[in-house]
Design a protein around this motif. Structure first.
Motif, PDB file in Angstrom:
ATOM      1  N   GLY A 410     -10.914 -18.893  -6.967  1.00  0.00           N
ATOM      2  CA  GLY A 410     -10.870 -19.694  -5.746  1.00  0.00           C
ATOM      3  C   GLY A 410     -10.393 -18.941  -4.519  1.00  0.00           C
ATOM      4  O   GLY A 410     -10.357 -19.491  -3.419  1.00  0.00           O
ATOM      5  N   GLY A 411     -10.018 -17.691  -4.690  1.00  0.00           N
ATOM      6  CA  GLY A 411      -9.582 -16.898  -3.532  1.00  0.00           C
ATOM      7  C   GLY A 411     -10.772 -16.571  -2.636  1.00  0.00           C
ATOM      8  O   GLY A 411     -11.867 -16.297  -3.147  1.00  0.00           O
ATOM      9  N   ASP A 412     -10.550 -16.639  -1.324  1.00  0.00           N
ATOM     10  CA  ASP A 412     -11.640 -16.356  -0.379  1.00  0.00           C
ATOM     11  C   ASP A 412     -11.543 -14.877  -0.001  1.00  0.00           C
ATOM     12  O   ASP A 412     -10.864 -14.508   0.961  1.00  0.00           O
ATOM     13  CB  ASP A 412     -11.497 -17.251   0.856  1.00  0.00           C
ATOM     14  CG  ASP A 412     -12.710 -17.089   1.783  1.00  0.00           C
ATOM     15  OD1 ASP A 412     -12.885 -17.944   2.680  1.00  0.00           O
ATOM     16  OD2 ASP A 412     -13.463 -16.094   1.626  1.00  0.00           O
ATOM     17  N   ILE A 413     -12.182 -14.027  -0.807  1.00  0.00           N
ATOM     18  CA  ILE A 413     -12.090 -12.567  -0.621  1.00  0.00           C
ATOM     19  C   ILE A 413     -13.436 -11.933  -0.913  1.00  0.00           C
ATOM     20  O   ILE A 413     -14.125 -12.347  -1.839  1.00  0.00           O
ATOM     21  CB  ILE A 413     -11.005 -11.966  -1.566  1.00  0.00           C
ATOM     22  CG1 ILE A 413     -10.969 -10.431  -1.481  1.00  0.00           C
ATOM     23  CG2 ILE A 413     -11.147 -12.442  -2.990  1.00  0.00           C
ATOM     24  CD1 ILE A 413      -9.812  -9.778  -2.235  1.00  0.00           C
ATOM     25  N   LYS A 414     -13.815 -10.975  -0.063  1.00  0.00           N
ATOM     26  CA  LYS A 414     -15.050 -10.254  -0.370  1.00  0.00           C
ATOM     27  C   LYS A 414     -14.896  -8.785   0.023  1.00  0.00           C
ATOM     28  O   LYS A 414     -14.064  -8.426   0.861  1.00  0.00           O
ATOM     29  CB  LYS A 414     -16.257 -10.883   0.342  1.00  0.00           C
ATOM     30  CG  LYS A 414     -16.229 -10.839   1.826  1.00  0.00           C
ATOM     31  CD  LYS A 414     -17.518 -11.456   2.392  1.00  0.00           C
ATOM     32  CE  LYS A 414     -17.516 -11.335   3.901  1.00  0.00           C
ATOM     33  NZ  LYS A 414     -17.783 -12.597   4.583  1.00  0.00           N
ATOM     34  N   ARG A 415     -15.705  -7.954  -0.664  1.00  0.00           N
ATOM     35  CA  ARG A 415     -15.637  -6.501  -0.430  1.00  0.00           C
ATOM     36  C   ARG A 415     -16.649  -6.124   0.647  1.00  0.00           C
ATOM     37  O   ARG A 415     -17.793  -6.564   0.624  1.00  0.00           O
ATOM     38  CB  ARG A 415     -15.951  -5.749  -1.719  1.00  0.00           C
ATOM     39  CG  ARG A 415     -15.919  -4.224  -1.618  1.00  0.00           C
ATOM     40  CD  ARG A 415     -16.335  -3.569  -2.926  1.00  0.00           C
ATOM     41  NE  ARG A 415     -15.307  -3.767  -3.936  1.00  0.00           N
ATOM     42  CZ  ARG A 415     -14.444  -2.796  -4.301  1.00  0.00           C
ATOM     43  NH1 ARG A 415     -14.484  -1.622  -3.696  1.00  0.00           N
ATOM     44  NH2 ARG A 415     -13.534  -3.021  -5.243  1.00  0.00           N
ATOM     45  N   ILE A 416     -16.221  -5.320   1.618  1.00  0.00           N
ATOM     46  CA  ILE A 416     -17.143  -4.775   2.611  1.00  0.00           C
ATOM     47  C   ILE A 416     -17.344  -3.305   2.282  1.00  0.00           C
ATOM     48  O   ILE A 416     -16.409  -2.498   2.340  1.00  0.00           O
ATOM     49  CB  ILE A 416     -16.566  -4.950   4.033  1.00  0.00           C
ATOM     50  CG1 ILE A 416     -16.364  -6.445   4.321  1.00  0.00           C
ATOM     51  CG2 ILE A 416     -17.469  -4.306   5.070  1.00  0.00           C
ATOM     52  CD1 ILE A 416     -15.462  -6.733   5.478  1.00  0.00           C
ATOM     53  N   LYS A 417     -18.540  -2.977   1.841  1.00  0.00           N
ATOM     54  CA  LYS A 417     -18.799  -1.593   1.403  1.00  0.00           C
ATOM     55  C   LYS A 417     -18.864  -0.662   2.604  1.00  0.00           C
ATOM     56  O   LYS A 417     -19.460  -0.986   3.619  1.00  0.00           O
ATOM     57  CB  LYS A 417     -20.138  -1.524   0.636  1.00  0.00           C
ATOM     58  CG  LYS A 417     -20.301  -2.409  -0.541  1.00  0.00           C
ATOM     59  CD  LYS A 417     -20.081  -1.899  -1.899  1.00  0.00           C
ATOM     60  CE  LYS A 417     -20.214  -0.525  -2.341  1.00  0.00           C
ATOM     61  NZ  LYS A 417     -19.088  -0.230  -3.270  1.00  0.00           N
ATOM     62  N   CYS A 418     -18.158   0.449   2.502  1.00  0.00           N
ATOM     63  CA  CYS A 418     -18.241   1.464   3.570  1.00  0.00           C
ATOM     64  C   CYS A 418     -18.772   2.732   2.923  1.00  0.00           C
ATOM     65  O   CYS A 418     -18.249   3.170   1.897  1.00  0.00           O
ATOM     66  CB  CYS A 418     -16.879   1.729   4.191  1.00  0.00           C
ATOM     67  SG  CYS A 418     -16.153   0.215   4.834  1.00  0.00           S
ATOM     68  N   GLU A 419     -19.800   3.307   3.518  1.00  0.00           N
ATOM     69  CA  GLU A 419     -20.492   4.441   2.896  1.00  0.00           C
ATOM     70  C   GLU A 419     -19.548   5.597   2.586  1.00  0.00           C
ATOM     71  O   GLU A 419     -19.494   6.116   1.505  1.00  0.00           O
ATOM     72  CB  GLU A 419     -21.648   4.901   3.795  1.00  0.00           C
ATOM     73  CG  GLU A 419     -22.867   3.983   3.644  1.00  0.00           C
ATOM     74  CD  GLU A 419     -22.980   3.377   2.224  1.00  0.00           C
ATOM     75  OE1 GLU A 419     -22.924   2.137   2.105  1.00  0.00           O
ATOM     76  OE2 GLU A 419     -23.078   4.135   1.226  1.00  0.00           O
ATOM     77  N   LYS A 420     -18.703   5.939   3.583  1.00  0.00           N
ATOM     78  CA  LYS A 420     -17.934   7.193   3.464  1.00  0.00           C
ATOM     79  C   LYS A 420     -16.930   7.085   2.295  1.00  0.00           C
ATOM     80  O   LYS A 420     -16.073   6.248   2.280  1.00  0.00           O
ATOM     81  CB  LYS A 420     -17.189   7.424   4.792  1.00  0.00           C
ATOM     82  CG  LYS A 420     -16.645   8.820   4.990  1.00  0.00           C
ATOM     83  CD  LYS A 420     -16.400   9.041   6.511  1.00  0.00           C
ATOM     84  CE  LYS A 420     -15.275  10.024   6.766  1.00  0.00           C
ATOM     85  NZ  LYS A 420     -13.960   9.477   6.416  1.00  0.00           N
ATOM     86  N   LYS A 421     -17.121   7.943   1.292  1.00  0.00           N
ATOM     87  CA  LYS A 421     -16.151   7.969   0.175  1.00  0.00           C
ATOM     88  C   LYS A 421     -15.217   9.152   0.403  1.00  0.00           C
ATOM     89  O   LYS A 421     -15.676  10.244   0.732  1.00  0.00           O
ATOM     90  CB  LYS A 421     -16.887   8.174  -1.157  1.00  0.00           C
ATOM     91  CG  LYS A 421     -17.689   6.949  -1.569  1.00  0.00           C
ATOM     92  CD  LYS A 421     -16.836   5.946  -2.330  1.00  0.00           C
ATOM     93  CE  LYS A 421     -17.650   4.680  -2.656  1.00  0.00           C
ATOM     94  NZ  LYS A 421     -16.848   3.468  -2.631  1.00  0.00           N
ATOM     95  N   VAL A 422     -13.938   8.936   0.273  1.00  0.00           N
ATOM     96  CA  VAL A 422     -12.996  10.044   0.496  1.00  0.00           C
ATOM     97  C   VAL A 422     -12.213  10.289  -0.793  1.00  0.00           C
ATOM     98  O   VAL A 422     -11.755   9.351  -1.417  1.00  0.00           O
ATOM     99  CB  VAL A 422     -11.995   9.668   1.624  1.00  0.00           C
ATOM    100  CG1 VAL A 422     -10.975  10.781   1.812  1.00  0.00           C
ATOM    101  CG2 VAL A 422     -12.743   9.382   2.909  1.00  0.00           C
ATOM    102  N   ASP A 423     -12.131  11.544  -1.216  1.00  0.00           N
ATOM    103  CA  ASP A 423     -11.308  11.841  -2.400  1.00  0.00           C
ATOM    104  C   ASP A 423      -9.831  11.571  -2.083  1.00  0.00           C
ATOM    105  O   ASP A 423      -9.407  11.754  -0.957  1.00  0.00           O
ATOM    106  CB  ASP A 423     -11.450  13.331  -2.779  1.00  0.00           C
ATOM    107  CG  ASP A 423     -12.538  13.479  -3.833  1.00  0.00           C
ATOM    108  OD1 ASP A 423     -13.003  14.607  -4.069  1.00  0.00           O
ATOM    109  OD2 ASP A 423     -12.920  12.433  -4.390  1.00  0.00           O
ATOM    110  N   ASN A 424      -9.084  11.159  -3.113  1.00  0.00           N
ATOM    111  CA  ASN A 424      -7.644  10.928  -2.860  1.00  0.00           C
ATOM    112  C   ASN A 424      -6.867  12.232  -2.950  1.00  0.00           C
ATOM    113  O   ASN A 424      -5.747  12.255  -3.393  1.00  0.00           O
ATOM    114  CB  ASN A 424      -7.108   9.934  -3.917  1.00  0.00           C
ATOM    115  CG  ASN A 424      -7.846   8.612  -3.812  1.00  0.00           C
ATOM    116  OD1 ASN A 424      -8.014   8.102  -2.711  1.00  0.00           O
ATOM    117  ND2 ASN A 424      -8.355   8.108  -4.916  1.00  0.00           N
ATOM    118  N   CYS A 425      -7.481  13.361  -2.588  1.00  0.00           N
ATOM    119  CA  CYS A 425      -6.757  14.642  -2.742  1.00  0.00           C
ATOM    120  C   CYS A 425      -6.179  15.089  -1.390  1.00  0.00           C
ATOM    121  O   CYS A 425      -6.689  14.737  -0.371  1.00  0.00           O
ATOM    122  CB  CYS A 425      -7.732  15.720  -3.222  1.00  0.00           C
ATOM    123  SG  CYS A 425      -8.231  15.339  -4.894  1.00  0.00           S
TER     124      CYS A 425
END
Ligand code: EPZ
Length: 425
Positions: A410-425
């Motif tokens: 019931g949570g009102d949440i959605k994912r907005i995809k962003c192209e740029k992927k960044v490594d967590n390094c």
């Protein structure tokens, strides 16, 4: 990096299935290096940290294949003993490969680990354990070089009950000639799960969960089929979500015993909690009452991995809460983001005093780390208006389909995809 867009105010009702534990899967994936046979891990969630460990296993020469949610790992073809920077820096658990690679090949060359930015996170206890068991360890040019030719079972007293160091030494010792006793090990449920997995592969380990782990080294480990324990931190996160949003949530595949310290605190907020063998139901009505104080400790103390989520809960409780973080020196970075949502929080010398507010407000906030990001999502679910949570990739490290599970409740949440992927390094 993806974002979550959340509109606050909905109550949560329904059932959620808790996934396999990230912090059990990661050392077990490293443990597969010891096994030159096929291992089947059942129902493995695609946490991004799990995907990073799979990349490391494949780099070493292992065959790793998905069949639906099941993961087939065969380390028979292991031919390398190095983990380069670009793979090691993605996850803390890359350091867990040090013991297994050394035990399997006689040497290792592993770059320094990554992981959530919650403190310095040194690896001195890992290296001290390797040296205690006869390995030669040299740190040079950003790599840890280990020579395990003289690997020898021996007692090792951990000065601090480090989870990762306990796991590394357990795995190294499982193939070291003779008996190793690990004193003052971590006692987390994930350590017990690792013992269960290694013994399923023919290791001779006992005492995990107690203050001495006994390891009788064996020559060879064989394959097995294994299902990891439920993720107690995911379960705790959903329990806190229900306490904040009000409603009634059933957690399937959840072990109450693994979350005793959290349950005790949530019952102070006037939540009703019902526990069966592998199921927990949380009922919450009205504004939660402040839970008082939490101080993070090694297991069975209050888990540091639920500290950020409890800061989120405290932000809206009726009354004052005190939160003390003892495990990681920089694990309050999410507080700055909570203040943007109108939370009333004071910080002094690692102690956090939260004066709960009747209302907090949606804002644009940024995940500071895996669990800090989860805490921001929980605040977004109760805030007035809408919230954007950035750097969701950090949340994906330890939650699989998080927004889908919350939406199903019931949570009102959605994912907005962003192209740029960044490594967590
Ligand atoms: C594991 O990290 C978990 N990660 C962490 O979960 C968890 O917060 C932590 O244990 C404590 O429970 C995984 O299992 C992959 P530690 P680990 O070694 O092994 C110090 C999450 O959100 N220390 O028990 O790195 C260290 O600096 C993650 O899922 C040394 O000083 O934790 C810290 O202050 C975050 N020297 C304390 O011990 C060492 O050699 C606890 O660290 C090792 C650790």
């Amino acid at each position: 990096m993806d974002e979550f867009f959340i509109v606050g105010g909905n109550k949560l009702f329904g059932s959620v299935n808790i996934d396999g534990a990230k912090n059990s899967l990661l050392p077990i994936l490293a443990g597969c290096i010891l096994v030159d046979d096929e291992v089947l891990l059942k129902s493995v969630p695609r946490y991004s940290d799990v995907l990073a460990m799979i990349e490391i296993l494949r780099h070493l020469g292992a065959k790793v294949e998905w069949q639906g949610q099941d993961l087939y790992i065969n380390c028979r073809g292991i031919c390398a003993c190095d983990v380069p920077l670009e793979l090691a820096c993605k996850v803390r658990s890359s350091i867990f490969t040090l013991g297994p690679i050394t035990a399997r090949t006689g040497k290792a060359k592993v770059s320094y680990p990554g992981g959530c930015d919650i403190g310095l996170r040194p690896i001195d206890l890992h290296l001290a354990g390797l040296k205690q068991l006869g390995c030669k360890v040299i740190e040079k040019n950003g790599y840890i070089y280990v020579d395990g030719q003289k690997l020898q079972a021996r007692d090792y007293m951990l000065p601090f009950a480090s989870v990762g160091a306990s796991e590394n030494i357990m795995m190294l010792a499982s193939c070291a000639r003779g008996q190793t006793r690990i004193f003052n090990p971590a006692r987390e449920p994930e350590i017990v799960d690792l013992e269960r997995f290694l013994n399923g592969c023919g290791a001779k380990i006992s005492g995990a969960g107690s203050n001495v782990i006994m390891v009788e080294g064996v020559k060879k480990l064989h394959g097995c089929e294994f299902s990891v324990m439920p993720d107690r931190i995911e379960a705790g996160t959903f329990m806190i979500a229900c306490a904040m949003c009000e409603g009634e949530v059933e957690l399937k595949n959840a072990i109450a015993k693994d979350n005793e310290s959290l349950i005790a605190k949530l019952q102070k907020t006037a939540c009703k909690i019902y526990c069966d063998r592998d199921r927990i139901v949380v009922k919450s009505k009205g504004r939660p009452i402040a839970f008082g104080e939490i101080e993070t400790e090694v297991y069975p103390g209050f888990p540091t991995d639920l500290q950020a989520q409890m800061c989120a809960l405290a932000s809206i409780c009726d009354g004052y809460s005190l939160i003390i973080e003892n495990l990681f020196e920089s694990r309050f970075k999410h507080i700055g983001e909570l203040l943007k949502m109108g939370a009333d929080i004071k910080m002094k010398n690692g102690v956090c005093v939260v004066h709960g507010k009747e209302k907090i407000y949606g804002a644009e906030v940024t995940s500071t780390d895996l669990r800090g990001g989860a805490g921001l999502v929980l605040c977004g679910l109760v805030a007035e208006g809408y919230t954007t949570v950035r750097k969701v990739d950090l949340i994906d490290r330890g939650y699989f389909k998080f927004e889908e599970k919350l939406r199903a409740l019931g949570g009102d949440i959605k994912r907005i995809k962003c192209e740029k992927k960044v490594d967590n390094c």
